[in-house]
Design an enzyme around this catalytic site. Structure first.
Site, PDB file in Angstrom:
ATOM      1  N   GLU A  39      27.596   8.495 -31.547  1.00  0.00           N
ATOM      2  CA  GLU A  39      27.817   7.085 -31.857  1.00  0.00           C
ATOM      3  C   GLU A  39      28.907   6.901 -32.916  1.00  0.00           C
ATOM      4  O   GLU A  39      29.650   5.919 -32.886  1.00  0.00           O
ATOM      5  CB  GLU A  39      26.509   6.422 -32.307  1.00  0.00           C
ATOM      6  N   GLU A  82      33.794   6.695 -23.233  1.00  0.00           N
ATOM      7  CA  GLU A  82      32.872   7.664 -23.820  1.00  0.00           C
ATOM      8  C   GLU A  82      33.574   8.930 -24.298  1.00  0.00           C
ATOM      9  O   GLU A  82      32.932   9.813 -24.867  1.00  0.00           O
ATOM     10  CB  GLU A  82      31.776   8.046 -22.815  1.00  0.00           C
ATOM     11  N   TYR A 129      26.253  -0.603 -17.435  1.00  0.00           N
ATOM     12  CA  TYR A 129      26.661   0.595 -16.699  1.00  0.00           C
ATOM     13  C   TYR A 129      26.431   0.494 -15.195  1.00  0.00           C
ATOM     14  O   TYR A 129      26.423   1.511 -14.505  1.00  0.00           O
ATOM     15  CB  TYR A 129      25.928   1.819 -17.250  1.00  0.00           C
TER      16      TYR A 129
END
Length: 782
Positions: free
Chosen positions: A550, A579, A700
């Protein structure tokens, strides 16, 4: 994950899913449904920070909104919302009138702006930038509270306001005057050539997103009316899905006495005892098992009571699939509406629509990567399952292994091989020590310093938080403040959603005077709180990886150099590339040099013994074949899941929700796929889809493959550092760190990811071998 956070009207989880939504929401989270609403509704912004600017230096709100800002506590801030005060403003009787007035005024202001759109940057994108930012900032506070301070009041407020925010978002994105101005800007050579490359990309993305938001439908047409109905309904269903998962998780309580809990450590038994007291179960000797992961995960790994494991596992796998929190009809309606939406926009399936704005571009491209990884993993996974079964037989455990045995036997096998259990290892990962190590990586590799702000400094700057455990940090470079972030690290299952995510408070932007707004981020985790006031929080190794992950999202948000909020930080980054920055950071958890920096016994300060360091390094490859196929084998991050990725694409590309009793259900389709991807017996009752928040409550949908897509790039990125270290030592790492920062972290959504990658790696393609090598699968895949 990128939480679907404050939107570029995109994280995730890392989360931003809709046409004009910026991605990320954040693992997930990675997944604040309410935050996704913003993304689906309006176009918000990113952030970053070049020069130090304190709140008083920031540009004041536009004159049209000046009165509103002073009266609206959700807007009356520049960098740091007054969270303590804002929590008192969230009751429906207070918040709803404030937001209704604000949204009505925003709608009227936009109507006035529509008459003034011109085919220039300032006359189009620049004209609505402040309005969109205000909407995102104000509504983002409620969305944030929905994730970390969830309550009936906040739910009621969000549910009431949701239709209005969706309507306003559609109004902004379906504006023909705005769209026509942008088209004319693009088609006028002199104006178009005056824009820089980032501005051109923003215009192109905005036009694409407006098309996906329905700008092409004729005003008042049946298609437009239906499209807007679908958007509003989907936002409500997403919010309900997430609330049902949270409610089902909170509702489950398995209360037992100590005799039912063999195999659990004294420390974890104490945690279960405190869990019972927290839930109002006061009788002596009560231990309470719940489904929030800090409880569920260690229980399934360590309790040798097989019958109890089965009971708890089956309760978890049917979570949110029964009674008034049953998500099955919601799933079917979501899938049907997404398909209808896609067809209205001219796409064959929702997967085609979703992939059209991602790096992969097409379903076959995403499926090709998943198939390659499956082929590399399936044989090693079969060998691993055989070894687990043999080991289970050796220790007298029944075979064949059932689904509720896999985590338990995996953990026992891990202890057998590596000689260390999770709790022993956790004693070397206290949160303060891990943060020190994490910030050392940021300093040594990326050249920025991170320090926690003490209470006096927070008071001096008027900074408050939403919970006493929340910490505030500042990021500096050569003494200049670059960014800030809030760290909310501990689990609070009674009010905080599960998972971990990064989200944005403010994004980097530069006004006409050249003043830059500094970015501010949320970093949210769910690790166990300290066992006592005298002890720090002790982190499982998976918690360490999650924190690094994160923080990687935060770095991309905070270190961007893009001055346009629509493309700064995480905004505008393709969902399957977003990501990369987060997964890249996880690599530093597995290197001996870095382990020594962020590990040390919480009482004595002694470093890890070499055997434990070696065990953690080997752990990276432990059962990697099974973990790659489906993350049900151990506690590693959900990014290691081909099964879930394939399920997601299958449902959004090849499935039609049942219309009669004889039609296949979503569970039938998932079960059929599991015959190939899940090597151990799958229970017929499996309803994990009912809690699959990433794709039904987050950002997602038809994009879960993004974890694996990004992971190929993050592994290859780290391979560049391995090469630099091998060639030039620490100097090489620092040089590579500057290049990585100046490309992957700095350029945000302002540059196509293919170009970013070529600038960083020197070649256009990614080398998948790096990921296979790091997972220990390379030799077996060739």
């Amino acid at each position: 994950m990128l939480r679907q956070g404050i939107a570029r009207i995109s994280t995730r989880q890392v989360r931003r899913l809709t046409p004009s939504v910026n991605r990320i929401a954040l693992h997930a989270a990675k997944h604040t449904p309410a935050r996704g609403i913003i993304f689906q509704a309006v176009r918000a912004f990113g952030s970053t920070a070049p020069k130090q600017l304190l709140p008083k230096q920031l540009a004041m709100p536009s004159r049209a909104f000046a009165t509103q800002v002073s009266e609206n506590p959700f807007l009356n801030w520049q960098l740091f919302p007054d969270f303590q005060n804002l929590l008192t403003q969230c009751k429906p009787a207070t918040a709803i009138p404030i937001f209704e007035k604000f949204l009505d005024n925003a709608e009227q202001q936009f109507k006035q702006l529509e008459a003034n759109f011109k085919p220039t940057w300032e006359g189009s994108i620049g004209l609505v930038q402040k309005l969109e930012d205000d909407i995102s900032r104000a509504y983002g506070i409620l969305a944030h509270f929905n994730g970390v301070k969830n309550s009936d009041d906040i739910r009621q407020t969000l549910e009431t306001l949701q239709p209005k925010i969706v309507k306003l978002g559609l109004q902004l994105n379906q504006s023909l005057p705005k769209y026509n101005a942008l088209v004319e800007l693009r088609e006028t050579a002199s104006s178009w050539n005056a824009l820089d490359a980032t501005q051109k990309r923003i215009v192109e993305q905005t036009l694409r997103d407006m098309k996906h938001a329905g700008v092409g439908f004729a005003p008042g047409s049946p298609e437009k009316i239906r499209f807007n109905e679908i958007r509003e309904r989907l936002s409500k269903l997403s919010l309900t899905f997430g609330n049902n998962v949270l409610d089902a998780t909170k509702a489950y309580k398995e209360v037992v006495d100590k005799s039912h809990l063999p195999g659990l450590s004294d420390k974890f038994l104490e945690t279960l005892s405190k869990n019972a007291k927290r839930l109002g179960i006061e009788h002596d000797g009560a231990y309470c098992i719940t489904l929030d992961f800090p409880i569920y995960g260690p229980f399934m790994q360590n309790c040798s009571n097989r019958a109890l494991r089965e009971k708890v596992y089956l309760s978890n796998i049917v979570k949110a699939s029964k009674g008034n929190v049953n998500n099955e009809p919601i799933i079917n309606e979501i899938l049907a509406l997404r398909q209808e939406e896609s067809e209205l926009l001219g796409y064959k399936t929702y997967a085609d629509l979703s992939l059209s704005v991602k790096m992969a571009q097409s379903v076959p491209a995403a499926e090709e990567l998943l198939d390659r990884l499956f082929d590399a993993s399936v044989n090693p996974a079969k060998v691993e399952l055989s070894k687990l079964t043999d080991y289970a037989a050796e220790i007298g455990h029944p075979t064949p292994l059932a689904a509720w045995d896999i985590s338990y036997i995996s953990e026992q096998y891990r202890k057998h091989l590596f000689k260390y259990d999770e709790e022993t290892i956790a004693q070397y990962f206290s949160l303060p020590k891990v943060l020190d190590g994490l910030f050392t990586v940021a300093s040594d590799v990326l050249g920025v310093d991170v320090e926690e702000m003490d209470a006096a400094e927070q008071r001096a700057m008027g900074i408050t938080t939403w919970h006493k455990d929340v910490k505030v940090f500042k990021v500096t470079e050569h003494g200049e403040v670059r960014a800030y972030f809030y760290g909310d690290f501990y689990s609070r299952p009674e009010e905080k959603r599960s998972g971990a995510w990064m989200d944005t408070v403010t994004t980097r932007s530069k006004d006409k005077s050249g003043s830059v707004r500094i970015p501010v981020a949320y970093l949210i985790c769910n690790q166990p709180a300290p066992a006592s006031p005298d002890e720090p929080s002790l982190m499982k190794f998976r918690d360490v990886e999650t924190l690094f992950h994160e923080f990687g999202h935060c770095l991309q948000h905070m270190l961007t150099t893009v001055d346009y909020p629509q493309a700064s930080g995480i905004n505008g980054v393709e969902w399957d590339f977003v990501e990369v920055a987060s997964q890249f950071m996880e690599n530093f958890c597995n290197e001996p040099e870095w382990l020594n920096k962020h590990a040390g016994h919480y009482k004595t300060g002694e470093p890890m013994e070499q055997g434990m360091v070696d065990a953690l390094i080997k752990n990276r490859e432990f059962l990697s074949g099974l973990a790659t196929l489906r993350q049900c084998t151990d506690s590693r991050l959900p990014r290691l899941q081909i099964h879930f990725s394939k399920t997601d694409l299958l449902l959004h590309a090849h499935f039609n929700p049942p219309k009669s009793a004889g039609d296949k259900s979503v569970f039938d389709v998932e079960a059929e796929l599991a015959k190939k991807t899940v090597l151990y017996p799958r229970v017929p009752e499996d309803r994990f889809l009912c809690s699959f928040s990433h794709i039904f409550g987050g950002g997602y949908a038809a994009g879960y493959y993004s974890y694996k897509w990004s992971e190929t790039y993050s592994a290859d990125a780290y391979a560049a550092f391995e090469e630099a270290m091998s060639k030039d030592g620490q100097k090489g790492v620092q040089k590579e760190g500057k290049l990585y920062r100046d490309t992957v972290l700095a350029l945000g959504g302002g540059t196509p990811p293919q170009d970013v990658w070529k600038m960083f790696r020197g070649r256009p393609e990614v080398n998948i071998d790096a990921l296979l090598r790091h997972s220990g699968l390379l030799s077996t895949s060739k």
